[in-house]
Write a protein that holds these residues in place. Structure first.
Motif, PDB file in Angstrom:
ATOM      1  N   TYR A 152       1.146  -1.284   0.494  1.00 30.04           N
ATOM      2  CA  TYR A 152      -0.046  -0.441  -0.035  1.00 30.04           C
ATOM      3  C   TYR A 152       0.744   0.954   0.155  1.00 30.04           C
ATOM      4  N   LYS A 153       2.567   1.432  -0.073  1.00 32.86           N
ATOM      5  CA  LYS A 153       3.198   2.319   0.401  1.00 32.86           C
ATOM      6  C   LYS A 153       3.537   1.840  -1.123  1.00 32.86           C
ATOM      7  N   PRO A 154       3.736   3.155  -2.354  1.00 31.07           N
ATOM      8  CA  PRO A 154       4.137   3.031  -3.145  1.00 31.07           C
ATOM      9  C   PRO A 154       5.321   2.686  -3.166  1.00 31.07           C
ATOM     10  N   ASP A 155       6.808   3.427  -2.010  1.00 25.61           N
ATOM     11  CA  ASP A 155       8.258   4.333  -2.209  1.00 25.61           C
ATOM     12  C   ASP A 155       8.425   2.560  -1.380  1.00 25.61           C
ATOM     13  N   SER A 156       7.827   2.008  -1.459  1.00 28.25           N
ATOM     14  CA  SER A 156       8.458  -0.012  -1.026  1.00 28.25           C
ATOM     15  C   SER A 156       8.653  -0.018  -1.432  1.00 28.25           C
ATOM     16  N   ALA A 157      10.401  -0.819  -1.017  1.00 20.22           N
ATOM     17  CA  ALA A 157      10.222  -1.849  -2.035  1.00 20.22           C
ATOM     18  C   ALA A 157       9.668  -3.253  -2.733  1.00 20.22           C
ATOM     19  N   VAL A 158       8.555  -3.448  -2.429  1.00 24.91           N
ATOM     20  CA  VAL A 158       8.022  -3.837  -3.003  1.00 24.91           C
ATOM     21  C   VAL A 158       7.038  -3.467  -4.414  1.00 24.91           C
ATOM     22  N   CYS A 159       6.797  -2.791  -3.974  1.00 29.06           N
ATOM     23  CA  CYS A 159       6.451  -1.715  -5.041  1.00 29.06           C
ATOM     24  C   CYS A 159       7.207  -1.380  -6.516  1.00 29.06           C
ATOM     25  N   ARG A 160       8.052  -0.894  -5.654  1.00 24.90           N
ATOM     26  CA  ARG A 160       9.575  -0.228  -7.057  1.00 24.90           C
ATOM     27  C   ARG A 160       9.331  -1.927  -7.485  1.00 24.90           C
ATOM     28  N   ILE A 161       9.961  -2.909  -6.899  1.00 25.44           N
ATOM     29  CA  ILE A 161      10.091  -4.207  -7.613  1.00 25.44           C
ATOM     30  C   ILE A 161       8.800  -4.403  -8.775  1.00 25.44           C
ATOM     31  N   GLY A 194       9.141  -2.712 -11.769  1.00 27.93           N
ATOM     32  CA  GLY A 194       9.859  -2.651 -12.254  1.00 27.93           C
ATOM     33  C   GLY A 194      11.402  -1.719 -12.595  1.00 27.93           C
ATOM     34  N   GLU A 195      10.937  -1.052 -11.221  1.00 25.16           N
ATOM     35  CA  GLU A 195      12.050   0.531 -11.439  1.00 25.16           C
ATOM     36  C   GLU A 195      13.276  -0.342 -10.310  1.00 25.16           C
ATOM     37  N   LEU A 196      13.283  -1.712  -9.377  1.00 20.58           N
ATOM     38  CA  LEU A 196      14.311  -2.242  -8.552  1.00 20.58           C
ATOM     39  C   LEU A 196      14.687  -2.980  -8.973  1.00 20.58           C
ATOM     40  N   PRO A 197      15.673  -3.198  -8.831  1.00 25.35           N
ATOM     41  CA  PRO A 197      15.688  -5.174  -9.151  1.00 25.35           C
ATOM     42  C   PRO A 197      15.749  -5.927  -8.084  1.00 25.35           C
ATOM     43  N   PRO A 198      15.085  -6.924  -8.017  1.00 23.81           N
ATOM     44  CA  PRO A 198      15.220  -7.613  -6.440  1.00 23.81           C
ATOM     45  C   PRO A 198      16.374  -7.818  -6.231  1.00 23.81           C
ATOM     46  N   GLU A 199      17.506  -8.241  -6.596  1.00 27.39           N
ATOM     47  CA  GLU A 199      19.031  -8.261  -5.906  1.00 27.39           C
ATOM     48  C   GLU A 199      19.534  -7.104  -5.650  1.00 27.39           C
ATOM     49  N   ASN A 200      19.134  -5.862  -5.831  1.00 25.06           N
ATOM     50  CA  ASN A 200      19.438  -4.610  -5.636  1.00 25.06           C
ATOM     51  C   ASN A 200      18.434  -4.025  -3.973  1.00 25.06           C
ATOM     52  N   ALA A 201      17.708  -4.814  -3.315  1.00 28.49           N
ATOM     53  CA  ALA A 201      16.258  -4.494  -3.376  1.00 28.49           C
ATOM     54  C   ALA A 201      16.983  -4.702  -1.228  1.00 28.49           C
ATOM     55  N   GLY A 202      17.980  -5.087  -1.127  1.00 26.21           N
ATOM     56  CA  GLY A 202      18.703  -5.383   0.528  1.00 26.21           C
ATOM     57  C   GLY A 202      18.838  -7.103   0.751  1.00 26.21           C
TER      58      GLY A 202
END
Length: 295
Positions: A70-79, A82-90
């Motif tokens: 529900y938070k647009p800036d969360s890692a899950v939403c960004r993944i 397609g804005e955040l590669p999963p391997e770069n999410a921590g």
């Protein structure tokens, strides 16, 4: 959020019990991850309990910031966008996504973080994060507590002690011993929010329930894309809350196959309630004994 510290001693009638002692108690309630999270600590140092509770809820808020759908800036939403590669999410996100893939294979695809077409690992994340919080509390030396988040619960130790009359002592007097009182975890009735379907007896245990009463019809059968039918709820108990949560979700997605599938689980027990209100228990499901409680 709120916190309460208290201590009490109360008597319990009955031929086998002469007293019930509820030691120092600390309770904290926090709204996080879209639900009320409550921590009930027993036999604890108040300062250590407060510090442990603060650390636990801080961790849960961090998890919410990372994984909330529900938070647009969360890692899950960004993944998902397609804005955040999963391997770069921590490391935490990588671990959760890898575990989701493992659980998908283990459940024949009925647990699927992509079941709705968007990335949503919530059915693992809540249980996993609460389990991690419980482990951190234990590492602080807090050994007796119950941590609850919606339909997910982790308990440790006991909720108090009671004195029990035993056999005769050497001089003819009855001996007494202190027994730990197990936690009693209520499973909400799927059709009546004011009633319980069952009470689980727990020491060190994780309990997760999936159904429609907490979040509505949110569980999808990934194989059909539709909501499953034939079930009201599934409760899974075992050593790890993240796994129990995922198993409960997968079982509910199976519909009427759930009761048979839960019999195959290694180290986990289950209660399945079908839509005709029949209750199916695996052989080791830890139902509380009302007779034992009254002694």
């Amino acid at each position: 959020m709120s916190s309460v510290h208290s201590s009490a001693v109360s008597g319990v009638e009955g031929h086998a019990v002469f007293a019930t002692d509820l030691p120092a108690r600390y309770v904290h309630v926090e709204h996080v991850m879209g639900t009320a999270v409550s921590l009930d600590l027993r036999d604890c140092d108040p300062k250590e309990a407060a510090a442990g509770a603060a650390s636990a809820v801080r961790w849960l808020h961090e998890v919410d910031a990372l994984f909330s759908t529900y938070k647009p800036d969360s890692a899950v939403c960004r993944i998902d966008r397609g804005e955040l590669p999963p391997e770069n999410a921590g490391a935490e996100v990588t671990w959760v996504l890898d575990r989701c893939a493992e659980l998908r294979r283990a459940t024949d695809g009925y647990f699927d973080a992509w079941a709705t077409g968007v990335l949503d690992p919530s059915a693992l994340v809540k249980g996993w994060s609460v389990q991690r919080a419980a482990e951190a509390l234990t590492a602080r030396g807090l050994t007796d507590f119950c941590l609850t988040a919606g339909g997910d619960v982790v308990s440790r130790g006991c909720r108090g002690v009671r004195g029990v009359r035993g056999g005769r002592g050497g001089e003819g007097d009855q001996e007494f011993r202190q027994d730990g009182l197990p936690w009693r975890i209520g499973v909400q009735h799927p059709k009546d929010r004011g009633a319980l379907a069952a009470v689980v007896q727990a020491g060190d245990l994780a309990v997760a329930t999936s159904g429609t009463y907490e979040r509505g019809a949110h569980i999808i059968d990934p194989h059909t894309g539709s909501a499953p039918t034939g079930l009201l709820s599934v409760t899974v108990c075992g050593p790890d809350l993240g796994t129990a949560d995922a198993y409960a979700t997968a079982a509910f997605a199976m519909g009427r196959r759930a009761a048979d599938w839960t019999l195959t689980l290694d180290g986990y027990e289950a209660m399945t309630i079908t839509d005709d209100e029949r209750v199916h228990l695996t052989p080791g499901f830890p139902l509380a004994d009302p007779v034992e409680e009254s002694r």
